[in-house]
Design an enzyme around this catalytic site. Sequence first.
Site, mmCIF file in Angstrom:
data_model
loop_
_atom_site.group_PDB
_atom_site.id
_atom_site.type_symbol
_atom_site.label_atom_id
_atom_site.label_comp_id
_atom_site.label_asym_id
_atom_site.label_seq_id
_atom_site.Cartn_x
_atom_site.Cartn_y
_atom_site.Cartn_z
ATOM 1 N N PHE A 25 0.827 -1.211 0.000
ATOM 2 C CA PHE A 25 0.000 0.000 0.000
ATOM 3 C C PHE A 25 0.860 1.259 0.000
ATOM 4 O O PHE A 25 0.431 2.311 -0.468
ATOM 5 C CB PHE A 25 -0.933 -0.015 1.218
ATOM 6 C CG PHE A 25 -1.993 1.042 1.178
ATOM 7 C CD1 PHE A 25 -3.148 0.859 0.433
ATOM 8 C CD2 PHE A 25 -1.847 2.223 1.892
ATOM 9 C CE1 PHE A 25 -4.134 1.835 0.395
ATOM 10 C CE2 PHE A 25 -2.825 3.204 1.864
ATOM 11 C CZ PHE A 25 -3.977 3.005 1.110
ATOM 12 N N ASP A 26 2.084 1.158 0.492
ATOM 13 C CA ASP A 26 2.989 2.308 0.607
ATOM 14 C C ASP A 26 3.809 2.554 -0.658
ATOM 15 O O ASP A 26 4.613 3.482 -0.696
ATOM 16 C CB ASP A 26 3.938 2.086 1.790
ATOM 17 C CG ASP A 26 3.183 1.781 3.066
ATOM 18 O OD1 ASP A 26 2.400 2.639 3.500
ATOM 19 O OD2 ASP A 26 3.355 0.670 3.608
ATOM 20 N N CYS A 43 4.040 -8.866 -1.556
ATOM 21 C CA CYS A 43 3.334 -10.114 -1.287
ATOM 22 C C CYS A 43 2.262 -9.832 -0.235
ATOM 23 O O CYS A 43 2.585 -9.473 0.896
ATOM 24 C CB CYS A 43 4.329 -11.156 -0.791
ATOM 25 S SG CYS A 43 3.586 -12.744 -0.489
ATOM 26 N N ILE A 74 -0.817 -11.501 1.708
ATOM 27 C CA ILE A 74 -1.436 -12.777 2.061
ATOM 28 C C ILE A 74 -2.803 -12.533 2.693
ATOM 29 O O ILE A 74 -2.996 -11.586 3.459
ATOM 30 C CB ILE A 74 -0.512 -13.566 3.018
ATOM 31 C CG1 ILE A 74 0.780 -13.932 2.277
ATOM 32 C CG2 ILE A 74 -1.198 -14.811 3.558
ATOM 33 C CD1 ILE A 74 1.839 -14.561 3.140
ATOM 34 N N THR A 86 -9.960 -10.729 7.271
ATOM 35 C CA THR A 86 -10.820 -9.668 6.745
ATOM 36 C C THR A 86 -10.515 -9.473 5.256
ATOM 37 O O THR A 86 -9.715 -10.203 4.677
ATOM 38 C CB THR A 86 -10.565 -8.345 7.494
ATOM 39 O OG1 THR A 86 -9.236 -7.897 7.194
ATOM 40 C CG2 THR A 86 -10.714 -8.523 9.004
ATOM 41 N N HIS A 141 -8.930 -6.998 4.109
ATOM 42 C CA HIS A 141 -7.819 -6.045 4.071
ATOM 43 C C HIS A 141 -6.887 -6.308 2.886
ATOM 44 O O HIS A 141 -6.452 -5.375 2.212
ATOM 45 C CB HIS A 141 -7.039 -6.112 5.389
ATOM 46 C CG HIS A 141 -5.889 -5.175 5.470
ATOM 47 N ND1 HIS A 141 -6.051 -3.826 5.686
ATOM 48 C CD2 HIS A 141 -4.556 -5.386 5.336
ATOM 49 C CE1 HIS A 141 -4.859 -3.248 5.692
ATOM 50 N NE2 HIS A 141 -3.936 -4.168 5.483
ATOM 51 N N LEU A 152 3.662 -4.630 -12.339
ATOM 52 C CA LEU A 152 3.027 -5.106 -11.114
ATOM 53 C C LEU A 152 3.584 -6.476 -10.727
ATOM 54 O O LEU A 152 3.242 -7.492 -11.327
ATOM 55 C CB LEU A 152 1.512 -5.183 -11.312
ATOM 56 C CG LEU A 152 0.677 -5.494 -10.090
ATOM 57 C CD1 LEU A 152 0.811 -4.392 -9.045
ATOM 58 C CD2 LEU A 152 -0.786 -5.648 -10.485
ATOM 59 N N ARG A 195 4.358 -18.486 -5.761
ATOM 60 C CA ARG A 195 4.261 -17.339 -6.675
ATOM 61 C C ARG A 195 5.439 -16.372 -6.557
ATOM 62 O O ARG A 195 5.323 -15.216 -6.937
ATOM 63 C CB ARG A 195 2.945 -16.604 -6.418
ATOM 64 C CG ARG A 195 1.748 -17.481 -6.708
ATOM 65 C CD ARG A 195 0.453 -16.803 -6.388
ATOM 66 N NE ARG A 195 -0.635 -17.766 -6.505
ATOM 67 C CZ ARG A 195 -1.875 -17.536 -6.166
ATOM 68 N NH1 ARG A 195 -2.221 -16.360 -5.677
ATOM 69 N NH2 ARG A 195 -2.794 -18.463 -6.311
#
Length: 137
Positions: free
Chosen positions: A44-45, A67, A69, A73, A75, A100, A115
């Site tokens: 996210f950063d 990565c 995981i 929730t 999230h 990406l 992966r």
Amino acid sequence: MVKLGFVIAEFNRDLTFMMEKLAEEHAAFLGADVSCKIMVPGSFDMPLAIKTLLQKDDIDAVVTIGCVIEGDTEHDEIVVQNAARKIADLSLEFGKPVALGIAGPGMTRMQAEDRIDYGKSAVEAAVKMVKRLKEIQ
């Protein structure tokens, strides 16, 4: 020679470390140079670090390595969806490829281990895009 910047998430570092190493090896195989690396806390950063690299004249493309995981929730879905959207926006804003290499969302730790080649695939995409865009300019 294609000059790459790497933005690497520290979250799940055991996995992103392996992703980073495979990505570096593949960049060398393709004759690309990893000119700069920035570590960020999590996927996210990444957008601010990506923007900083895209502003540099000596960076042709940025490769993201992360990565995410699955937890209890949603999230993980929120993180990856928002990161991917901003990453695409930055690529268009600066006219440079941003590949990406974020594995997830919705995967278990075992699936994440399977992966780790996402970073390698992101390097491949970044190098191909730089070369193809140069052909038409």
